[in-house]
Structure formats: C-alpha cells, structure tokens
Design an enzyme around this catalytic site. Sequence first.
Site, mmCIF file in Angstrom:
data_model
loop_
_atom_site.group_PDB
_atom_site.id
_atom_site.type_symbol
_atom_site.label_atom_id
_atom_site.label_comp_id
_atom_site.label_asym_id
_atom_site.label_seq_id
_atom_site.Cartn_x
_atom_site.Cartn_y
_atom_site.Cartn_z
ATOM 1 N N SER A 45 -0.560 0.638 48.484
ATOM 2 C CA SER A 45 -0.022 0.934 49.971
ATOM 3 C C SER A 45 1.172 2.179 49.685
ATOM 4 C CB SER A 45 0.471 0.385 50.971
ATOM 5 O OG SER A 45 0.076 0.695 52.297
ATOM 6 N N ARG A 95 3.676 -0.124 65.301
ATOM 7 C CA ARG A 95 3.077 -1.143 64.761
ATOM 8 C C ARG A 95 2.184 -1.769 64.989
ATOM 9 N NH1 ARG A 95 3.766 -3.540 59.578
ATOM 10 N NH2 ARG A 95 3.812 -5.584 59.981
ATOM 11 N N ASP A 114 -10.824 -1.015 53.697
ATOM 12 C CA ASP A 114 -10.044 0.017 54.070
ATOM 13 C C ASP A 114 -9.813 0.517 54.651
ATOM 14 O OD1 ASP A 114 -7.109 1.106 54.051
ATOM 15 O OD2 ASP A 114 -7.448 0.002 51.797
ATOM 16 N N HIS A 170 -7.324 -3.444 54.490
ATOM 17 C CA HIS A 170 -5.900 -2.215 53.947
ATOM 18 C C HIS A 170 -5.060 -3.297 53.260
ATOM 19 C CE1 HIS A 170 -2.821 0.592 52.106
ATOM 20 N NE2 HIS A 170 -1.902 -0.348 53.383
ATOM 21 N N ASP A 171 -4.445 -4.532 54.214
ATOM 22 C CA ASP A 171 -3.485 -5.694 54.230
ATOM 23 C C ASP A 171 -4.342 -7.053 52.823
ATOM 24 O OD1 ASP A 171 -1.655 -4.948 55.636
ATOM 25 O OD2 ASP A 171 -1.879 -6.275 56.822
#
Lengths: 327, 327
Positions: free
Chosen positions: B126, B182, B275, B308-309
């Site tokens: 990222s 967030r 992702d 994505h994580d």
Amino acid sequence: MGGCQTFRLDRFALEGGEQLRDVKIAFETYGELNARGDNAILVCHALTGDAQAGVWWGSLIGPGKTLDTDRYYVICSNVLGGCAGSTGPRSCDPFPLITIRDMVHAQRRLVESIGVTSLHAVIGGSMGGLQAIEWAVTFPSFVKRCIPIATSCQLSALAIAYNHVMRTAIKSDGVSGLALARKIGMITYRSFDLFQERFGRASKRPEAPLAERVFQIESYLEHMGQKLIGRFDANSYLCLLKAMDLHDVGRDRGGIEAALDRIESDVLWIGINTDHLYPAQEQRDWANRIAERGKRVIYREIESPFGHDAFLIEGEQMSRFVGEFLS
Amino acid sequence: MGGCQTFRLDRFALEGGEQLRDVKIAFETYGELNARGDNAILVCHALTGDAQAGVWWGSLIGPGKTLDTDRYYVICSNVLGGCAGSTGPRSCDPFPLITIRDMVHAQRRLVESIGVTSLHAVIGGSMGGLQAIEWAVTFPSFVKRCIPIATSCQLSALAIAYNHVMRTAIKSDGVSGLALARKIGMITYRSFDLFQERFGRASKRPEAPLAERVFQIESYLEHMGQKLIGRFDANSYLCLLKAMDLHDVGRDRGGIEAALDRIESDVLWIGINTDHLYPAQEQRDWANRIAERGKRVIYREIESPFGHDAFLIEGEQMSRFVGEFLS
C-alpha cells in the site's frame, strides 16, 4: 402522459408499529390502463430517484420502447420517506422509521386506487430492486413478473457498512455531510476502470505547485455532492438508508428460504459485472437461491465499466434483457 | 534488536521547495548489518503503520523467518509526515506538503547514516509499496531487489477519490472526522465476502425494535474509528493522504515509462485477488509495464478474502512469495 399526481391516505400503519396520517404519495403514469387493469408495470426508483421514471429511465420507457407505453401502463411513485412529493421527514418531525416493506404496502394502496388488478411486472434497480423483490414476496399473486436489478433479498454487510459511513457523515454535519455522503456513494456506484479512463490523474492546473494540485476526480465528486444537496433532503437520505439496511424479505416470515417460497411471479434477476456494492457473484447467488426454491428465474448480467450505476446507463443491454423477458 | 531509535537531520529539502529543520526519523532495526553493509532490507509501512515492523509484520520478520534477522539487517522507519516518532504535522504548524519521494530521500539519508551501502531489498504494501517502487526508480543502483505489494507507480483515480472523501471528513470534523475516515478506509481495505462471512446481518440485540437495530458491522466500524483516533494524528493523516495522491514515479522524469527505464533491481510485484483499492488487474498491469521496459519482474497474487489488507494478514502466502524471490 407523465405529469405528477398525488395519492392520499388518511392513515397508514407502519411495520415499526407507528401510524402516519395524511400520507401523500407522488406518482407519474405513462400509457393507458386496460379494461382488465392488468397491463401495469410498476417502476421502483433508487435512493435519490423520484417518480419521473420517464425522464431518468427514458431509454427504457416510452412509445415503442421496451417498457412500451403503447402497450403498458407504466407507474412510478416517489417512495414513502422520500423528498420528491411523497410524505417523508420533510413532512413531519420526528418522522418514524420506515421499511422497504412499508414502501411496497403504500405502493400497493396506490396502484389499487387507480384500478390496477395485477402487475404485469415490477422492476427496479438498487433500492428499487429491494422494493421489486419485496413486492414479489409480499403480494405473490398480484405480481406476474419481477425484475430486481443490482440488488438484494437482504442487504449485505458491505452495503450496510457504506450506509453507516454515509449516515455518520450526515449526522455529524447536516447538509455538508449529505454532500460527503453523496461523494462516498458516487465512488461506490462506479468502477476503478471508469474513473481511471475518465479522470485518471488529470488536474485542473497541471502546472500549479504540488500543494495546489486538485485532481479532476476531486472536482467531479465535489460537483456531485453540491448537486445533490440542491435537490435532496438530508433527513430523507438518512431515512431511506435505514430502510435499506433493514431490508430482509425473510423478516417475520421464517427466514429467506421461506420468504422466497412465497414467490409466484416469473423473475428476471439482472446483475452487473463491475458492481462493487452488489457484486455480480451476490446477484448470481440470489438468482440461484430463488431457482433452488423451484421458482422460474432467469439471470442476466450487464457488462459495463459503469459499475453499480450501469442499470441507469446501459440502455441497450437493459432493453435487450427486459425486452426478451417481457415478450 | 528492535527498540526505537531516532535519526536526526539539521535540514531537509522537500520536493515542494520548502525546507524542514531539525528533522527526526524514528526507526527500528532487527538483526546485524554485515561488514560490507549490503545485507539490509528496508521495510516501508502503510498509511497508519509505524517503525515497529517486527510487531505488525511479525509473521514475516524474525530469526529463521522469511525476512530472516539471522541473515538480514531489517530496518523500518516511521515515514516523514507520520506521527509515530518522526517529524510531521505534530512537530510544526503549518507543516509543509511532503511527497512519497521526500519520504524515500529521508530514508536514504537514514540508511546511509547507519552504514548501509546498498539495500538487499526494499519491501512495502500500500503506501509502503509506493515508497518501495519510488526507491527503485529514485536510487536504482542502491536497490538490489524491490517488492511492491498492492500498490501503484502513480495513484489511481479511485484511490484519489477515496482519499478525497477521507480528507473531506477530517477537514470538516477534526478528530471525529478522522474516525469517519478510518471507517471509510476499513471498508475499502476488506472485501464483500469477508464482511458477509464475519458480520452478515448480525446485530447486538436482534430482538430490539427495528428502530434500535444496530448491526455488528456498524459496531465494528465504530470500534475501528475510535481505536485509530487514540493513536493517530488527524493532520498527519491528511498529510500522508496528500502524499499518496501526488505519488507518480514519472513526475519530472519524462513520464512513467522513462521512470521505469531507470529501474535496475529485480522486482517482485505482489497483488491481491480481492483488493478493491488496488485491484489485481492494476497490479498485473504495473508488472507488465515494468516487464515491457525489459526489466526483471515476477508477479505473484495473494488469494484471500481479506481484500487490500491481505498483505498484513496472509503470512503464509507472503512468506512463500517473498521467500522464493529472496532465495
């Protein structure tokens, strides 16, 4: 042909237990209802839509078009809880919680009042699709054909998550929050490829110092946010998001499968290959689950870079799938 | 082994033209630098990460692990502009605009100061990946291996769009806005399937009236938002988002292709099949564009429901791909 009318109800009992009084439902009709009252097609609009289906779905609705107003009597109403002529948070404060099921019950009262004896079809995308499938489950014998598009039988966790952040924005910041919510929504309604092709890394003044660089995708989102706050009510937006979150055709019916068992209509379920919010895989799964209950269901998929919004944009594919199904 | 140290620079010239004074860069190291100074692996952290790579990438870093601290000297620094020990918006107000290139230049000064003569590898996911690829382009002969993960050579319009809405939230609402940012971020970092499986439509009190229904996905997002504001600075978040938006390895280098031509390192580019923010297709495209410049590049794809994580979570796949590449 077109032109906004208003249907009125003295009282309307809501699923949440409260009662609304002096309810107005704004609606438009296109074409003529036949003598048997069975040529009506009900169009259900999405989150920020309105009763003017002939405008926002002009590619689909009109004389000789797929929803052929020479043959069908097309009806579209602004949802209960909306802000384009129907009773909603603008009408009374505090406005009670409403559900998709409430919207559908109000639509049923409306269409009966104008002489509709059964619906030739009910069609809608996104929040409109939540209504379409709820119609087929709530009033099985009244609905002959059901066309849910890019939607769900019970809202997914991902969709609830996006609704949650949009709600957080509005609750903390009112009208500016609504603009932010719209920006968030717009991102989820489109696709990576579309944004990349249309905006890429273009900026208004590429020669400006780095600190002043504003990308065109940002100006676009800004514009979309500002545009919505000029025509939409923040509390109505909140109200409709909550109705979407709570959407579950299985509620108080013994669960999803038991609810789907109620369906009597033919179903055309349409998904979109690039939909982030209601992914194609989810759409295929819903069509399969309906088929597994022994129902007549066809699944078609729009191929488009437009993401979730493709059902409003890809007129040719929409016309083809819906046209085949209706004929 | 571990333990936070601080590197100091009297002056540091930024890409935007301004100068920072008394710059601190917090960093941690694991393992021992060899006599030639060429066994160092630089780990670059993502948006809300910090120098403690041994903690947040514990599956990858340690004795006998893939980034084997018995063989390699692993270095991780908190980025310039961050809020975990390095100079950033908490240190001086107003804090100037910084870029990914600035972060990389500061890291170069740091690693040279501790005796590193070349990097055995630079790795990051990222925002960390933006740095990794910038490293390979900015200091080609210094970087022997480059491992960008779920990242980009120039930030996409979709990623800019999400950064824009997160920025809008923070600018209009400070700390609460950071919590909202967030929440938005967390949704984009995960996937439909993961949320569906983990939260579905579960709610804390399913028997509560509809109006009081709070879904567990909402409580989860609330928790993640609150957790971040306890440890992160809103202005630092803004600063890093802007640096990401501006990331373009081709800037002032005659464009992307000319920039990629500069690369001398071996490249392992890793994508993630689910992702949303840096889609697998984009990752494959970057690997292909690098290959088309005649560079040595391998592409691997993590399969994971984590979105994505996944690069922080799928330790086994990460270890396999990185291990193969380093050996």
